[in-house]
Scaffold this active site. Structure first.
Site, PDB file in Angstrom:
ATOM      1  N   ARG A  61      15.335  -1.583  -1.120  1.00  0.00           N
ATOM      2  CA  ARG A  61      15.538  -0.266  -1.739  1.00  0.00           C
ATOM      3  C   ARG A  61      16.371  -0.443  -3.004  1.00  0.00           C
ATOM      4  NH1 ARG A  61      18.384   0.431   3.432  1.00  0.00           N
ATOM      5  NH2 ARG A  61      20.507  -0.273   3.083  1.00  0.00           N
ATOM      6  N   HIS A 117       0.863  -1.189   0.000  1.00  0.00           N
ATOM      7  CA  HIS A 117       0.000   0.000   0.000  1.00  0.00           C
ATOM      8  C   HIS A 117       0.882   1.215   0.000  1.00  0.00           C
ATOM      9  CE1 HIS A 117      -3.492  -2.483   0.582  1.00  0.00           C
ATOM     10  NE2 HIS A 117      -2.791  -3.137   1.496  1.00  0.00           N
TER      11      HIS A 117
END
Length: 173
Positions: free
Chosen positions: A148, A109
C-alpha cells in the site's frame, strides 16, 4: 469496487508480443554493451524506456516487459538484477536509489501504476506491488513488501511494509 475493461491487460495479441520481443532484444543489447560506453548505453535506454532524465545508471542485468511504461527522472540509480513488470506505468522521480534485486509489479487484475517520488531510497530485495506510491524523502528497508502507499518523509519496513519512523520535516537534508 468497480473496474472498467481498460483496467485489464491483453497480453497475447500480436502487437503486444512484438513489443515484448523488442524489449527483450534491447535489454539483451544493453546487458552485453560495454559498461564504459555511456553514449551507447544511454541510446539503448532512450529507445527502451518511455522517458529518461539526466545522470541515470541502470546496472545489469535489468529486466522489464515493455520498457515504454517506465519513466525515470534525473539522478536515478537502479542497481543490478532488478525486475520491473511494467504492464502499467512505473514513474520514478529525481534522486532515487534502487538497490539490487528490487521487483516492481504493476500487473494484477486490474493493472495499476507504481509511483516513486523524489529523494527515495529502496533497499535491496524489496517488492513493490501494483498501485503503490512511495512518498518523497522516504526510505524502504531491505526485503520489504510494499502492498500500500507509503507517506513522505519516513522509514518503512517489513512484510507488509509499515512506517516505523518519520523524519523531521523541518530539518534540512
Amino acid at each position: 469496487m468497480y473496474y472498467e475493461s481498460s483496467d485489464f491487460l491483453e497480453t497475447a495479441d500480436s502487437d503486444t508480443l512484438k513489443q515484448i520481443a523488442r524489449t527483450r532484444e534491447l535489454t539483451r543489447e544493453y546487458y552485453f554493451s560495454d559498461y564504459g560506453d555511456v553514449e551507447k548505453r544511454t541510446s539503448i535506454l532512450r529507445e527502451l524506456l518511455g522517458g529518461i532524465g539526466e545522470n541515470v545508471v541502470i546496472d545489469t542485468p535489468f529486466h522489464c516487459d515493455y520498457g515504454k511504461n517506465i519513466f525515470l527522472g534525473n539522478d536515478v540509480i537502479i542497481n543490478m538484477n532488478c525486475t520491473f513488470v511494467d504492464n502499467k506505468t512505473i514513474r520514478i522521480g529525481d534522486r532515487v536509489l534502487i538497490a539490487s534485486n528490487v521487483q516492481m509489479y504493476t500487473s494484477s487484475h486490474p493493472v495499476l501504476p507504481i509511483e516513486i517520488e523524489n529523494n527515495v531510497w529502496i533497499g535491496g530485495g524489496c517488492i513493490l506491488l501494483p498501485g503503490v506510491t512511495i512518498g518523497e524523502n522516504s526510505v524502504i528497508g531491505a526485503g520489504s513488501v510494499v502492498t500500500r502507499p507509503v507517506p513522505p518523509n519516513c522509514v518503512a519496513v517489513g512484510n507488509p511494509c509499515r512506517v516505523i519512523r518519520y523524519f523531521d520535516a523541518d530539518r534540512e537534508r
